[in-house]
Design a protein around this motif. Structure first.
Motif, PDB file in Angstrom:
ATOM      1  N   MET A  39      33.648 -14.408 -69.967  1.00 53.69           N
ATOM      2  CA  MET A  39      34.522 -14.938 -68.916  1.00 53.69           C
ATOM      3  C   MET A  39      35.740 -15.643 -69.523  1.00 53.69           C
ATOM      4  SD  MET A  39      31.579 -16.270 -66.223  1.00 53.69           S
ATOM      5  CE  MET A  39      32.414 -17.762 -65.922  1.00 53.69           C
ATOM      6  N   ALA A  40      35.555 -16.312 -70.642  1.00 50.60           N
ATOM      7  CA  ALA A  40      36.664 -17.017 -71.286  1.00 50.60           C
ATOM      8  C   ALA A  40      37.636 -16.046 -71.956  1.00 50.60           C
ATOM      9  CB  ALA A  40      36.137 -18.008 -72.314  1.00 50.60           C
ATOM     10  N   HIS A  41      37.145 -14.880 -72.335  1.00 53.71           N
ATOM     11  CA  HIS A  41      37.994 -13.855 -72.958  1.00 53.71           C
ATOM     12  C   HIS A  41      38.253 -12.745 -71.951  1.00 53.71           C
ATOM     13  CE1 HIS A  41      36.406 -15.988 -76.469  1.00 53.71           C
ATOM     14  NE2 HIS A  41      37.560 -15.652 -77.025  1.00 53.71           N
ATOM     15  N   ASP A  42      38.795 -13.130 -70.818  1.00 56.74           N
ATOM     16  CA  ASP A  42      39.048 -12.187 -69.734  1.00 56.74           C
ATOM     17  C   ASP A  42      40.364 -11.445 -69.950  1.00 56.74           C
ATOM     18  OD1 ASP A  42      40.817 -14.225 -69.329  1.00 56.74           O
ATOM     19  OD2 ASP A  42      40.242 -14.621 -67.255  1.00 56.74           O
ATOM     20  N   GLU A  43      40.786 -10.737 -68.921  1.00 59.56           N
ATOM     21  CA  GLU A  43      41.999  -9.922 -69.018  1.00 59.56           C
ATOM     22  C   GLU A  43      43.232 -10.778 -69.270  1.00 59.56           C
ATOM     23  OE1 GLU A  43      39.928  -9.681 -66.286  1.00 59.56           O
ATOM     24  OE2 GLU A  43      38.906  -7.815 -66.811  1.00 59.56           O
ATOM     25  N   LEU A  44      43.290 -11.956 -68.659  1.00 54.16           N
ATOM     26  CA  LEU A  44      44.444 -12.828 -68.851  1.00 54.16           C
ATOM     27  C   LEU A  44      44.556 -13.266 -70.314  1.00 54.16           C
ATOM     28  CD1 LEU A  44      46.857 -14.337 -67.683  1.00 54.16           C
ATOM     29  CD2 LEU A  44      45.301 -16.230 -67.149  1.00 54.16           C
ATOM     30  N   LEU A  52      31.544 -20.530 -83.142  1.00 50.01           N
ATOM     31  CA  LEU A  52      30.345 -21.322 -82.835  1.00 50.01           C
ATOM     32  C   LEU A  52      30.327 -21.763 -81.370  1.00 50.01           C
ATOM     33  CD1 LEU A  52      30.061 -23.496 -86.069  1.00 50.01           C
ATOM     34  CD2 LEU A  52      28.618 -21.559 -85.391  1.00 50.01           C
ATOM     35  N   SER A  53      31.495 -22.079 -80.826  1.00 43.61           N
ATOM     36  CA  SER A  53      31.571 -22.464 -79.409  1.00 43.61           C
ATOM     37  C   SER A  53      31.193 -21.294 -78.511  1.00 43.61           C
ATOM     38  CB  SER A  53      32.979 -22.936 -79.057  1.00 43.61           C
ATOM     39  OG  SER A  53      33.320 -24.061 -79.808  1.00 43.61           O
ATOM     40  N   ALA A  54      31.676 -20.106 -78.843  1.00 39.28           N
ATOM     41  CA  ALA A  54      31.352 -18.920 -78.043  1.00 39.28           C
ATOM     42  C   ALA A  54      29.865 -18.594 -78.127  1.00 39.28           C
ATOM     43  CB  ALA A  54      32.186 -17.731 -78.500  1.00 39.28           C
ATOM     44  N   ILE A  55      29.276 -18.755 -79.294  1.00 40.39           N
ATOM     45  CA  ILE A  55      27.840 -18.502 -79.443  1.00 40.39           C
ATOM     46  C   ILE A  55      27.036 -19.512 -78.637  1.00 40.39           C
ATOM     47  CG2 ILE A  55      25.920 -18.646 -81.086  1.00 40.39           C
ATOM     48  CD1 ILE A  55      27.682 -17.231 -83.100  1.00 40.39           C
ATOM     49  N   SER A  56      27.424 -20.778 -78.708  1.00 41.67           N
ATOM     50  CA  SER A  56      26.672 -21.797 -77.968  1.00 41.67           C
ATOM     51  C   SER A  56      26.861 -21.647 -76.460  1.00 41.67           C
ATOM     52  CB  SER A  56      27.074 -23.204 -78.415  1.00 41.67           C
ATOM     53  OG  SER A  56      28.377 -23.500 -78.005  1.00 41.67           O
ATOM     54  N   ALA A  57      27.996 -21.119 -76.023  1.00 38.80           N
ATOM     55  CA  ALA A  57      28.233 -20.918 -74.588  1.00 38.80           C
ATOM     56  C   ALA A  57      27.450 -19.734 -74.040  1.00 38.80           C
ATOM     57  CB  ALA A  57      29.722 -20.720 -74.332  1.00 38.80           C
ATOM     58  N   GLY A  58      27.165 -18.770 -74.892  1.00 36.42           N
ATOM     59  CA  GLY A  58      26.443 -17.585 -74.449  1.00 36.42           C
ATOM     60  C   GLY A  58      27.390 -16.434 -74.150  1.00 36.42           C
ATOM     61  N   PRO A  59      26.848 -15.215 -74.157  1.00 37.99           N
ATOM     62  CA  PRO A  59      27.709 -14.035 -73.988  1.00 37.99           C
ATOM     63  C   PRO A  59      28.401 -13.956 -72.625  1.00 37.99           C
ATOM     64  CG  PRO A  59      25.391 -13.390 -74.143  1.00 37.99           C
ATOM     65  CD  PRO A  59      25.460 -14.853 -74.403  1.00 37.99           C
ATOM     66  N   ARG A  60      27.746 -14.412 -71.584  1.00 40.94           N
ATOM     67  CA  ARG A  60      28.351 -14.334 -70.248  1.00 40.94           C
ATOM     68  C   ARG A  60      29.575 -15.236 -70.148  1.00 40.94           C
ATOM     69  NH1 ARG A  60      27.627 -17.558 -66.101  1.00 40.94           N
ATOM     70  NH2 ARG A  60      28.273 -16.883 -64.052  1.00 40.94           N
ATOM     71  N   THR A 112      35.931 -24.811 -70.380  1.00 43.55           N
ATOM     72  CA  THR A 112      35.782 -25.625 -71.586  1.00 43.55           C
ATOM     73  C   THR A 112      36.016 -24.786 -72.837  1.00 43.55           C
ATOM     74  OG1 THR A 112      34.175 -27.026 -70.453  1.00 43.55           O
ATOM     75  CG2 THR A 112      34.218 -27.142 -72.857  1.00 43.55           C
ATOM     76  N   LEU A 113      35.461 -23.585 -72.844  1.00 47.03           N
ATOM     77  CA  LEU A 113      35.646 -22.692 -73.983  1.00 47.03           C
ATOM     78  C   LEU A 113      37.122 -22.324 -74.151  1.00 47.03           C
ATOM     79  CD1 LEU A 113      34.066 -21.313 -76.205  1.00 47.03           C
ATOM     80  CD2 LEU A 113      33.666 -19.398 -74.666  1.00 47.03           C
ATOM     81  N   SER A 114      37.823 -22.122 -73.061  1.00 42.18           N
ATOM     82  CA  SER A 114      39.261 -21.831 -73.126  1.00 42.18           C
ATOM     83  C   SER A 114      40.046 -23.024 -73.651  1.00 42.18           C
ATOM     84  CB  SER A 114      39.780 -21.440 -71.749  1.00 42.18           C
ATOM     85  OG  SER A 114      39.195 -20.242 -71.327  1.00 42.18           O
ATOM     86  N   LYS A 115      39.648 -24.228 -73.255  1.00 40.83           N
ATOM     87  CA  LYS A 115      40.321 -25.433 -73.751  1.00 40.83           C
ATOM     88  C   LYS A 115      40.082 -25.625 -75.244  1.00 40.83           C
ATOM     89  CE  LYS A 115      40.492 -27.895 -69.386  1.00 40.83           C
ATOM     90  NZ  LYS A 115      40.010 -29.018 -68.605  1.00 40.83           N
TER      91      LYS A 115
END
Length: 132
Positions: A67-72, A55-63, A5-8
């Motif tokens: 995961m959404a900001h992975d190597e790809l 804000l989306s990244a903060i609400s999703a949490g650091p973990r 969802t965060l990636s979308k």
């Protein structure tokens, strides 16, 4: 919220901000006007995109954000930035020719080049991401 969802969300906000910047650039060229619509809109759309992503990244949490900001993501973003660098460099001689021929005014050239350079990494990232 999960990583998908965060990636979308990232794709949507990058795409919208990139389209606003690209539209400004195209309309500036078509109308030979440095102000086809409010000059604050491209910057405001980029700021809004960054704010929504943050804000989306903060609400999703650091973990989940990690995961959404992975190597790809970093590989695709790196490719988008490399493309947009060379795209932006290529605009200088192209717009120089347009100005030398009298097709566009210098002020229009600056507005169109600036917003096209801003749109390039966001739209290139969206294309790369949606391709994979």
């Amino acid at each position: 919220m999960n990583a998908e969802t965060l990636s979308k969300i990232r794709i949507v906000v990058f795409g919208l901000a990139g389209l606003v910047c690209a539209s400004y650039s195209a309309l500036a060229l078509l109308g030979n006007s440095p102000r086809p619509f409010s000059p604050w809109l491209p910057g405001a759309s980029g700021f809004a995109a960054g704010l929504v992503m943050w804000l989306s990244a903060i609400s999703a949490g650091p973990r989940v954000a990690g995961m959404a900001h992975d190597e790809l993501f970093w590989v695709e973003w790196g490719q988008a930035v490399k493309f947009s660098y060379w795209f932006s460099i290529a605009l200088y001689p192209l717009f120089g020719i347009f100005m030398a021929l009298g097709w566009i005014e210098p002020s229009t050239s600056i507005a169109a080049m600036g917003t096209a350079a801003g749109a390039a990494p966001m739209l290139a990232y969206c294309i790369l991401n949606l391709r994979s």
